[in-house]
Design an enzyme around this catalytic site. Structure first.
Site, PDB file in Angstrom:
ATOM      1  N   ASP A   6       0.886  -1.179   0.000  1.00 35.84           N
ATOM      2  CA  ASP A   6       0.000   0.000   0.000  1.00 35.84           C
ATOM      3  C   ASP A   6       0.916   1.219   0.000  1.00 35.84           C
ATOM      4  OD1 ASP A   6      -2.342   1.663   0.355  1.00 35.84           O
ATOM      5  OD2 ASP A   6      -1.860   1.812   2.470  1.00 35.84           O
ATOM      6  N   SER A   7       0.323   2.385  -0.220  1.00 35.33           N
ATOM      7  CA  SER A   7       1.108   3.611  -0.134  1.00 35.33           C
ATOM      8  C   SER A   7       1.624   3.817   1.286  1.00 35.33           C
ATOM      9  CB  SER A   7       0.232   4.808  -0.506  1.00 35.33           C
ATOM     10  OG  SER A   7      -0.827   4.917   0.424  1.00 35.33           O
ATOM     11  N   TYR A  38      -0.383   8.382  -2.172  1.00 34.98           N
ATOM     12  CA  TYR A  38      -0.443   8.125  -3.612  1.00 34.98           C
ATOM     13  C   TYR A  38      -1.602   8.897  -4.248  1.00 34.98           C
ATOM     14  CZ  TYR A  38       2.676   3.958  -3.670  1.00 34.98           C
ATOM     15  OH  TYR A  38       3.736   3.095  -3.610  1.00 34.98           O
ATOM     16  N   GLY A  39      -2.654   9.052  -3.482  1.00 35.71           N
ATOM     17  CA  GLY A  39      -3.885   9.624  -4.030  1.00 35.71           C
ATOM     18  C   GLY A  39      -3.768  11.065  -4.458  1.00 35.71           C
ATOM     19  N   CYS A  69      -4.294  -1.285  -1.991  1.00 35.07           N
ATOM     20  CA  CYS A  69      -4.433   0.157  -2.152  1.00 35.07           C
ATOM     21  C   CYS A  69      -5.340   0.406  -3.349  1.00 35.07           C
ATOM     22  CB  CYS A  69      -3.039   0.758  -2.398  1.00 35.07           C
ATOM     23  SG  CYS A  69      -3.041   2.519  -2.773  1.00 35.07           S
ATOM     24  N   ASN A  70      -6.443   1.083  -3.124  1.00 34.85           N
ATOM     25  CA  ASN A  70      -7.377   1.366  -4.215  1.00 34.85           C
ATOM     26  C   ASN A  70      -6.722   2.213  -5.295  1.00 34.85           C
ATOM     27  OD1 ASN A  70     -10.413   0.641  -3.202  1.00 34.85           O
ATOM     28  ND2 ASN A  70      -9.091   1.164  -1.501  1.00 34.85           N
ATOM     29  N   THR A  71      -5.915   3.177  -4.864  1.00 38.20           N
ATOM     30  CA  THR A  71      -5.296   4.101  -5.806  1.00 38.20           C
ATOM     31  C   THR A  71      -4.298   3.365  -6.705  1.00 38.20           C
ATOM     32  OG1 THR A  71      -5.478   5.762  -4.059  1.00 38.20           O
ATOM     33  CG2 THR A  71      -4.144   6.345  -5.971  1.00 38.20           C
ATOM     34  N   GLU A 148      -1.455   8.544   8.201  1.00 34.42           N
ATOM     35  CA  GLU A 148      -0.048   8.116   8.161  1.00 34.42           C
ATOM     36  C   GLU A 148       0.739   8.538   9.400  1.00 34.42           C
ATOM     37  OE1 GLU A 148       2.136   6.377   5.837  1.00 34.42           O
ATOM     38  OE2 GLU A 148       0.141   5.592   5.451  1.00 34.42           O
ATOM     39  N   CYS A 180     -10.785   3.700   0.246  1.00 35.93           N
ATOM     40  CA  CYS A 180      -9.340   3.842   0.447  1.00 35.93           C
ATOM     41  C   CYS A 180      -9.024   2.979   1.651  1.00 35.93           C
ATOM     42  CB  CYS A 180      -8.983   5.305   0.725  1.00 35.93           C
ATOM     43  SG  CYS A 180      -7.302   5.559   1.357  1.00 35.93           S
ATOM     44  N   HIS A 182      -6.921   3.164   3.855  1.00 34.66           N
ATOM     45  CA  HIS A 182      -6.603   3.875   5.100  1.00 34.66           C
ATOM     46  C   HIS A 182      -7.860   4.119   5.950  1.00 34.66           C
ATOM     47  CE1 HIS A 182      -2.699   4.737   3.283  1.00 34.66           C
ATOM     48  NE2 HIS A 182      -2.303   5.375   4.376  1.00 34.66           N
TER      49      HIS A 182
HETATM   50  N1  DGL Z   1      -4.571   3.496   0.892  1.00 38.89           N
HETATM   51  C1  DGL Z   1      -4.671   4.031  -0.406  1.00 38.89           C
HETATM   52  C2  DGL Z   1      -5.947   3.651  -1.131  1.00 38.89           C
HETATM   53  O1  DGL Z   1      -6.531   2.639  -0.816  1.00 38.89           O
HETATM   54  C3  DGL Z   1      -4.247   5.403  -0.734  1.00 38.89           C
HETATM   55  C4  DGL Z   1      -3.940   6.427   0.253  1.00 38.89           C
HETATM   56  C5  DGL Z   1      -3.014   7.439  -0.361  1.00 38.89           C
HETATM   57  O2  DGL Z   1      -1.820   7.191  -0.309  1.00 38.89           O
HETATM   58  O3  DGL Z   1      -3.489   8.445  -0.900  1.00 38.89           O
HETATM   59  O4  DGL Z   1      -6.366   4.330  -2.030  1.00 38.89           O
END
Ligand code: DGL
Length: 270
Positions: A6-7, A38-39, A69-71, A148, A180, A182
């Site tokens: 994940d990010s 990442y987003g 991680c969805n992104t 984070e 997400c 997170h």
């Molecule tokens: N946990 C990540 C997701 O599922 C992204 C969070 C991020 O780094 O912006 O999209």
């Protein structure tokens, strides 16, 4: 070993479900905390980071990868599958389908990163799954970054959650997709902000069951690692303190936590 990344710390919500779905399988988790969120990064950068991490997991002997991680799934999973055609790669996407099944008033909210909501795979998912329901997309810039820090009860974080949940309340959605990885870590704050009657959708368990089926016989190749008899290793490209703190609170098992340096190889001179 199965590799998971994940990010940052968010993918721990998936790791926990994965451990429950495939108990005894060694897992190596990479949190790219030095590059989170990442987003809010350019697509090209998320692609490069995802490939670099997958490469590292493959070099450690991963028999399969879960993009927790969805992104990164939206941006990079096709690239990873093309690069390692024989490696099963499982991703995660916002749970629109379970949300449609759960909603009573056909009004749904989706909380996710700006990059996920702007991605072509998400547009395709929404077109395929929304089934004519009202769907409010709520980008949450800054939220993953706050998570984070590891201080999940910080007043600024709770204020941000309230701000992002206000449009969802106003729109009277009865189901909210946590799009997400997170966000499940702060589900209690989201629930408090949207109200107790709203159903929150987290797809970690569904992804873990899918991964268990998808990896199938590859799991037999996942012997315990001599370097890590616990079988669960957490690596962070940033400060591992937040990862350690959230892992201790979130995971029902012990895991070693270490820092890993994953930088892009310098471009070779022509
Ligand atoms: N946990 C990540 C997701 O599922 C992204 C969070 C991020 O780094 O912006 O999209």
């Amino acid at each position: 070993m199965i590799g998971v990344f994940d990010s940052g710390v968010g993918g721990l919500s998936v790791l926990r479900a994965l451990h429950a779905a495939i108990p005894g399988t060694p897992l190596c988790y990479v949190a790219d905390s030095a590059y989170a969120p990442y987003g809010e990064r350019p697509t090209a950068e998320v692609l490069v980071r995802s490939a670099l991490i997958a490469q590292h997991l493959v070099s450690l002997g991963a028999a399969g990868i879960v993009v927790a991680c969805n992104t990164a799934t939206a941006i990079a999973i096709d690239h990873l599958r093309a690069r390692w055609p024989n490696l099963p790669v499982v991703g995660i996407e916002p749970g629109l389908k379970p949300a449609i099944a759960a909603t009573r008033n056909r009004r749904i909210g989706v909380m996710a990163t700006p990059a996920t909501l702007a991605s072509a795979p998400f547009a395709k998912l929404a077109a395929a799954q929304a089934d004519g329901a009202f769907v409010l997309l709520q980008p949450c810039p800054g939220l993953a970054q706050h998570i984070e820090t590891g201080d999940l009860d910080a007043p600024e974080l709770i204020a941000l959650v309230r701000r992002f949940c206000e449009p969802l309340r106003d729109a009277k959605v009865d189901t909210v997709v946590l799009g997400c990885t997170h966000y499940p870590l702060i589900a209690r704050h989201i629930q408090a902000a949207v109200g107790p009657h709203v159903t929150l959708i987290d797809t970690a368990d569904a992804v873990a069951s899918h991964a268990a089926r998808r990896f199938g016989s590859n799991l037999d190749a996942c012997g315990p690692s001599a370097a890590n008899p616990m079988g669960i290793e957490l690596l962070s490209t940033g400060d591992p303190a937040a990862l350690r703190k959230i892992a201790a609170a979130w995971l029902p098992f012990a895991a070693s936590v270490a820092r890993v340096e994953l930088s892009q190889p310098a471009a070779r001179a022509a």
